[in-house]
Design a protein around this motif. Structure first.
Motif, short mmCIF file in Angstrom:
data_model
loop_
_atom_site.label_atom_id
_atom_site.label_comp_id
_atom_site.label_asym_id
_atom_site.label_seq_id
_atom_site.Cartn_x
_atom_site.Cartn_y
_atom_site.Cartn_z
N SER A 1 20.44 19.69 11.66
CA SER A 1 20.21 21.13 11.74
C SER A 1 21.47 21.84 12.24
N SER A 2 22.16 21.21 13.18
CA SER A 2 23.42 21.80 13.65
C SER A 2 24.49 21.75 12.57
N LEU A 3 24.45 20.70 11.74
CA LEU A 3 25.40 20.62 10.63
C LEU A 3 25.12 21.73 9.61
N GLN A 4 23.85 22.05 9.41
CA GLN A 4 23.50 23.16 8.53
C GLN A 4 24.06 24.48 9.06
N ILE A 5 23.97 24.68 10.36
CA ILE A 5 24.51 25.90 10.96
C ILE A 5 26.02 25.97 10.75
N LEU A 6 26.69 24.84 10.89
CA LEU A 6 28.13 24.79 10.63
C LEU A 6 28.43 25.22 9.20
N GLY A 7 27.66 24.67 8.24
CA GLY A 7 27.85 25.04 6.84
C GLY A 7 27.60 26.51 6.59
N ASP A 8 26.59 27.06 7.28
CA ASP A 8 26.29 28.49 7.13
C ASP A 8 27.48 29.35 7.54
N ARG A 9 28.20 28.91 8.54
CA ARG A 9 29.31 29.71 9.06
C ARG A 9 30.61 29.46 8.31
N GLN B 1 34.72 17.22 9.97
CA GLN B 1 34.83 17.06 11.41
C GLN B 1 33.46 17.15 12.07
N GLY B 2 32.66 18.13 11.62
CA GLY B 2 31.31 18.27 12.15
C GLY B 2 30.40 17.12 11.77
N ALA B 3 30.52 16.66 10.52
CA ALA B 3 29.67 15.56 10.06
C ALA B 3 29.96 14.27 10.81
N PHE B 4 31.24 13.97 11.02
CA PHE B 4 31.60 12.75 11.75
C PHE B 4 31.11 12.83 13.20
N ALA B 5 31.06 14.05 13.74
CA ALA B 5 30.66 14.21 15.13
C ALA B 5 29.17 13.97 15.35
N ILE B 6 28.33 14.24 14.32
CA ILE B 6 26.89 14.08 14.51
C ILE B 6 26.39 12.70 14.09
N ALA B 7 27.24 11.89 13.47
CA ALA B 7 26.80 10.57 13.01
C ALA B 7 26.35 9.72 14.19
N THR B 8 25.25 9.01 13.99
CA THR B 8 24.73 8.14 15.04
C THR B 8 24.65 6.67 14.61
N LEU C 1 40.49 28.21 3.67
CA LEU C 1 41.34 27.15 4.17
C LEU C 1 40.59 26.33 5.22
N ALA C 2 40.64 25.02 5.08
CA ALA C 2 40.07 24.07 6.05
C ALA C 2 38.55 24.03 6.05
N SER C 3 37.89 24.56 5.00
CA SER C 3 36.43 24.48 4.96
C SER C 3 35.96 23.03 4.96
N THR C 4 36.50 22.22 4.06
CA THR C 4 36.11 20.82 4.00
C THR C 4 36.52 20.09 5.27
N LEU D 1 36.90 10.27 13.41
CA LEU D 1 36.44 8.97 12.93
C LEU D 1 36.57 7.89 14.01
N THR D 2 37.71 7.88 14.68
CA THR D 2 37.90 6.84 15.69
C THR D 2 36.96 7.04 16.88
N THR D 3 36.68 8.30 17.21
CA THR D 3 35.73 8.57 18.29
C THR D 3 34.33 8.12 17.89
N ALA D 4 33.96 8.37 16.62
CA ALA D 4 32.65 7.91 16.15
C ALA D 4 32.54 6.39 16.26
N ALA D 5 33.60 5.69 15.85
CA ALA D 5 33.58 4.23 15.93
C ALA D 5 33.44 3.77 17.38
N ARG D 6 34.11 4.43 18.29
CA ARG D 6 34.04 4.05 19.70
C ARG D 6 32.69 4.40 20.32
N ARG D 7 31.98 5.35 19.68
CA ARG D 7 30.61 5.66 20.14
C ARG D 7 29.60 4.63 19.65
N GLY D 8 30.04 3.70 18.81
CA GLY D 8 29.14 2.68 18.28
C GLY D 8 28.68 2.93 16.86
#
Length: 492
Positions: free
Chosen positions: A107-115, A333-340, A325-328, A360-367
């Motif tokens: 849901s937070s990723l959807q909000i990011l896309g909205d903006r 960045q947001g998608a990698f941050a919410i991955a669990t 610019l930088a939409s993708t 990406l590296t932070t996501a990997a270190r989060r498990g």
């Protein structure tokens, strides 16, 4: 007059260093100020200011030619802001209940896309995954053959080869039936085949235009397209009802029948539903920017769909060196941050900047399990060298990098936790993320994500795991050359 000429010549010979200094300051100071004030990335600003100061004349001229984004800021963005809401009309409301079928972070990723995107996430979309040219081209040609009133085709590369001629013939037949046809090809991409296909299209009376074929300088021998800004989008829309987009250019190298059953691989997608309007809007604005022809909504967009099941939420994300610019970059960045659980990436050109690499590296270190598939045998040697120069930073954090030993795969695929997919034309490299005009689609669908995961996992099954040990075993000369090429990676 001769005395005056002699005096002027003598003055110039005596004071030419002072004259050169004054001219260089007069040119370089305003140019350096412009670069410092307008570049959004500190590295780009420092680089341009350094080049301008160290080489005032050549550096300033180079900056004036390729350093200033004068193309879209004053034209296409104003057009989009003014007309985007008028051009896109929907019969379905925006999605507001993602939390019923997707985990909370989405849901937070959807909000990011909205903006980030001017488009809203809409349900009611039917999506089909098309693997390689053997599936994609027949589906696209069938849609063209069934067209009743309109065809809009945009491609980075449209080769004048055997598969390209099939598309030309189908477009000619459609036009003979009374179908309105518009074809937009990038001015650099069209040069991949000779003679270029746009000449053939125009011979048959097909309305065809070249994106960004803009002369930089008035002198005839210096005229060239604005080569650093390209439209990398691949879009086909038929009757405003069905659309195709993804990574596929139009080239026979992706067809088994023309490659002795050893085609290059790619992944494309067909769409029906509201996202088709968003793709048509994107094409219409690119077409109007290039040709000044306005494509009317009533004619080029379908009002009613008979969209088959299943129907899923999706939306377009445009990116490019304009207001998008930088939409993708921001979406990923947001998608990698919410991955669990799991991030899967397949990209032919994997050169993320430090921000995305950090995500990406932070996501990997989060498990989070991070799998990245790249070709073992790349079609662009310099890009591959740059990739190898920084890939160790990804591996050190616990990400898994796989070298696909099969045919070269041009697919651009990303999935998050088996629920969200990001597909389209963008590579994970500086050119796609900063310089190219790209089109991608975010898809909220478990089934689609699982199909894409299956494609990526099938590549992993026959891939080699790239490790720090195998990188260290490369000859020092090769590793040094990779680092030298890596220094130029923003311009590859």
């Amino acid at each position: 007059m001769s005395i005056l000429s002699e005096q002027l010549t003598g003055f110039f010979l005596d004071y030419w260093p002072h004259i050169a200094l004054i001219l260089s300051l007069a040119i370089s100071i305003p140019t350096a100020i412009h670069a410092a004030m307008n570049k959004k990335e500190v590295r780009a600003a420092i680089g341009w200011v350094g080049v301008i100061i160290l080489s005032p004349f050549a550096g300033s001229i180079l900056y004036l030619i390729v350093g200033i984004n004068r193309v879209r800021h004053s034209q296409i963005t104003e057009l989009r802001d003014t007309h985007i809401k008028e051009y896109v009309s929907y019969s379905s409301p925006p999605v507001t209940d993602l939390e019923k079928t997707f985990s909370a972070p989405f849901s937070s990723l959807q909000i990011l896309g909205d903006r980030i995107s001017h488009f809203q996430l809409r349900s009611g979309n039917h999506i089909q995954v098309l693997v390689s040219g053997d599936e994609s081209y027949p589906a696209m040609l069938e849609a063209i053959e069934s067209a009743e009133h309109s065809i809009a085709l945009q491609s980075y590369i449209f080769d004048n080869d055997r598969i390209g001629k099939q598309f030309v013939d189908a477009l000619v037949r459609a036009q003979a039936r009374g179908v309105q046809v518009r074809v937009l090809i990038d001015a650099i991409g069209v040069k991949y085949s000779h003679p270029p296909v746009h000449r053939l299209l125009r011979q048959h009376g097909i309305r065809c235009a070249l994106f960004m074929s803009i002369s930089l300088l008035p002198t005839s021998f210096l005229r060239s397209p604005y080569a650093n800004l390209r439209s990398h989008r691949k879009i086909l829309i038929v009757d405003g009802r069905i659309a195709f987009t993804g990574g596929m250019n139009i080239r026979e190298g992706f067809c088994s029948q023309y490659t002795n059953n050893h085609p290059a691989q790619d992944t494309h997608f067909s769409f029906e539903g509201p996202v088709v309007l968003q793709l048509m809007s994107t094409f219409a604005h690119d077409w109007e920017f290039t040709t000044n022809e306005n494509l009317s909504y009533d004619f080029w967009c379908a009002c009613v769909w008979k969209t088959p099941e299943p129907q899923v939420p999706a939306r377009c994300i445009r990116s490019g060196p304009d207001r998008f610019l930088a939409s993708t970059h921001s979406m990923l960045q947001g998608a990698f941050a919410i991955a669990t659980k799991h991030i899967r990436i397949q990209s032919p050109y994997f050169l993320p900047d430090q921000v995305l690499m950090g995500a990406l590296t932070t996501a990997a270190r989060r498990g989070v399990r991070v799998d990245i598939v790249i070709p073992k045998h790349n079609n662009l040697r310099l890009v591959n060298a740059a990739m190898m120069a920084q890939i160790d930073q990804i591996i050190e954090s616990g990400c898994h990098v796989w070298l696909d030993t099969g045919p070269f795969n041009h697919s651009k695929l990303i999935t998050i936790d088996g629920q969200w997919s990001y597909v389209g034309s963008s590579n994970l490299d500086p050119r796609s993320l900063r310089l190219n005009f790209e089109i991608d689609i975010e898809i909220y669908c478990h089934n689609t994500a699982q199909k894409i995961e299956g494609l990526i996992d099938s590549c992993i099954a026959s891939s080699e795991n790239l490790t720090l040990e195998s990188l260290a075993q490369q000859p020092y000369k090769k590793r040094l050359m990779n680092r030298v090429v890596w220094l130029a990676s923003p311009y590859l």
